[in-house]
Design an enzyme around this catalytic site. Sequence first.
Site, mmCIF file in Angstrom:
data_model
loop_
_atom_site.group_PDB
_atom_site.id
_atom_site.type_symbol
_atom_site.label_atom_id
_atom_site.label_comp_id
_atom_site.label_asym_id
_atom_site.label_seq_id
_atom_site.Cartn_x
_atom_site.Cartn_y
_atom_site.Cartn_z
ATOM 1 N N ASP A 142 0.860 -1.179 0.000
ATOM 2 C CA ASP A 142 0.000 0.000 0.000
ATOM 3 C C ASP A 142 0.899 1.231 0.000
ATOM 4 O OD1 ASP A 142 -2.249 1.876 0.915
ATOM 5 O OD2 ASP A 142 -3.276 -0.056 0.924
ATOM 6 N N HIS A 173 -3.171 6.478 2.995
ATOM 7 C CA HIS A 173 -4.027 5.337 2.655
ATOM 8 C C HIS A 173 -3.596 4.078 3.395
ATOM 9 C CE1 HIS A 173 -5.735 2.162 -0.019
ATOM 10 N NE2 HIS A 173 -6.773 2.985 0.018
ATOM 11 N N ASN A 186 -4.824 -0.827 22.624
ATOM 12 C CA ASN A 186 -3.810 -0.042 23.337
ATOM 13 C C ASN A 186 -4.418 1.160 24.058
ATOM 14 O OD1 ASN A 186 -4.534 1.396 21.102
ATOM 15 N ND2 ASN A 186 -2.458 1.789 20.372
ATOM 16 N N ALA A 277 -8.010 -7.155 -9.113
ATOM 17 C CA ALA A 277 -9.207 -7.793 -8.554
ATOM 18 C C ALA A 277 -9.711 -8.960 -9.397
ATOM 19 C CB ALA A 277 -10.320 -6.752 -8.402
ATOM 20 N N VAL A 282 -7.330 -14.585 -6.926
ATOM 21 C CA VAL A 282 -7.399 -13.409 -6.056
ATOM 22 C C VAL A 282 -8.765 -13.390 -5.376
ATOM 23 C CG1 VAL A 282 -7.521 -10.884 -6.040
ATOM 24 C CG2 VAL A 282 -5.725 -12.052 -7.352
ATOM 25 N N SER A 330 -11.441 -0.218 -0.577
ATOM 26 C CA SER A 330 -10.134 -0.203 0.081
ATOM 27 C C SER A 330 -10.214 -0.644 1.534
ATOM 28 C CB SER A 330 -9.545 1.213 0.061
ATOM 29 O OG SER A 330 -8.873 1.454 -1.141
#
Length: 525
Positions: A142, A173, A186, A277, A282, A330
Amino acid sequence: MYRSRWTSGLLLTVALSLAGAAAFVGPSSPAASAGAVASAATLVQLTRQPQPLERRLLARAGAHVLDRELRLWRLPGGGGATIAALRGRAALAFAQRERSYRVAAATADFTDPLVPSEWWRAAIGIAGLAPPGPGVPLTLVDSGVSFTHPEFAGRPNLVALNAQEPAPLGGVHGTAVASVAAAPVNGVGLVGVYPEAVLRSYDAAIGDGTRLESSEIVEGILAAARAGKSVINLSLGAESKDAAIETAVGEAVRLGSLIVAASGNSGEQGSPLTYPAVLAHVLTVAATTPEGRVASFSSRSAYVDLAAPGVDIPIASAGDGGYTTSSGTSFASPIVAAAAAWLWTVRPELDAGQVAEILRRSARDLEPAGIDPASGYGLLDVPAALAYPTPASDPGEPNDDVAQVRGRISALSTRTRPTSSVTGTVTAYEDPRDVHRVWVPAGRSLTAVATSSVGAGVAMALFRESATTVVGQGARFDRVLRATGSGNRSSLSFTNAKQGRWLFLTVAPARGVRSAAYTLRTTVR
Ligand SMILES: [Ca+2]
Ligand SMILES: [Ca+2]
Ligand SMILES: [Ca+2]
Ligand SMILES: [Ca+2]
């Protein structure tokens, strides 16, 4: 709401709707005060069955019997005066405040402040489910992750596979994608699908932060694949075929990794085919809304495998070190990728193809009924996936064309055994064919019989070894013969009048068949 696109030589279908988010959800939002509520009740045990006066005291306090035999009662509130009166009458064995216990999955009761805004947790069935500790890695190819964002600073098992471009150019992104997949527990911000995941980041947008070039994506996929088997998330896409990326994806599949990719955000522009895609093997992910429908922007195609939440998703924001919400496939893709890493960690005996098949088959069907181009098999269902039976393995992938098998030894290729047998599966769009190499000695005959799991499930053909492809019109000149079928059997026979030679034997789903398992037997006489 707008969905911006990052454009480059590769058009990236990232969909950051930063300005159009329904609400800014920041660390100081009201959600931050939501947490565990202390229970205001008291449990008491009496030393004996209550006498009439004690029964009246309990009734006046609004108490009710939990268990008559054990003389257990539950009082709303602290029960002060009632308890004192019971104690004074020597009727009180004990009194204690009601306590909250955690079920075994209580580590899912996260108190990081933005968790209540993560609507997608319930949608995929993980609210109340305990994710595993570190296991099969999740790799993001990414725009890099901001290691200094409060969500990721000091996060264990966060690995940079290359240098990460700092914000504001880099990391926007990638950090958002990382937070949805694997933000840690956390006390800060969000909790991702798999908070203790071994999270690896390859920054494929060095120098700009918004452009991902083919070469960098290729290097990222290969770096990920060669670092050991993992789930590789690709929240990126372009509308042109890219042989370099296709080769890298094939290599990652060969090395045992699972590639998960966003279906694309062009659903409102007619869903042009988006790469990677639509590549074979995939796992392609569409985006759904909080209402459980496929988002209008989510690209439709026969290559979509399943859907996951992708609208109004709370994310970490690298630019300001805070949080926002965004929409796009995304964010649906890393939800599935993280779920895949979770499943694979819990069931390490699975191979990548089996992980993908389980995620598909266990998905919750969405309207319209059955597999459809919007949502594939349906919405990701993590508990169903964790419990889903192990499907048949499909060894030897990728073996979809001759380039992927030339020079490789298959179970059918031995020169000495007169009979051989292999099993496999073929699936339209995802695994369009299996190419096997066979050796036929001089003057001998080859017989091949494929038996499929469904009637007329597979089609077979035999090609010359000189074929450069077994796909498309050009391949027909290299086709030696096609099999004939009857019921669930497809068979062919070939007599080799010349010297010994290699041939390619192909198995594909028959016309109209989505998926078929097969057993292929070859005999040389
Ligand atoms: Ca957190
Ligand atoms: Ca797919
Ligand atoms: Ca196969
Ligand atoms: Ca194949």
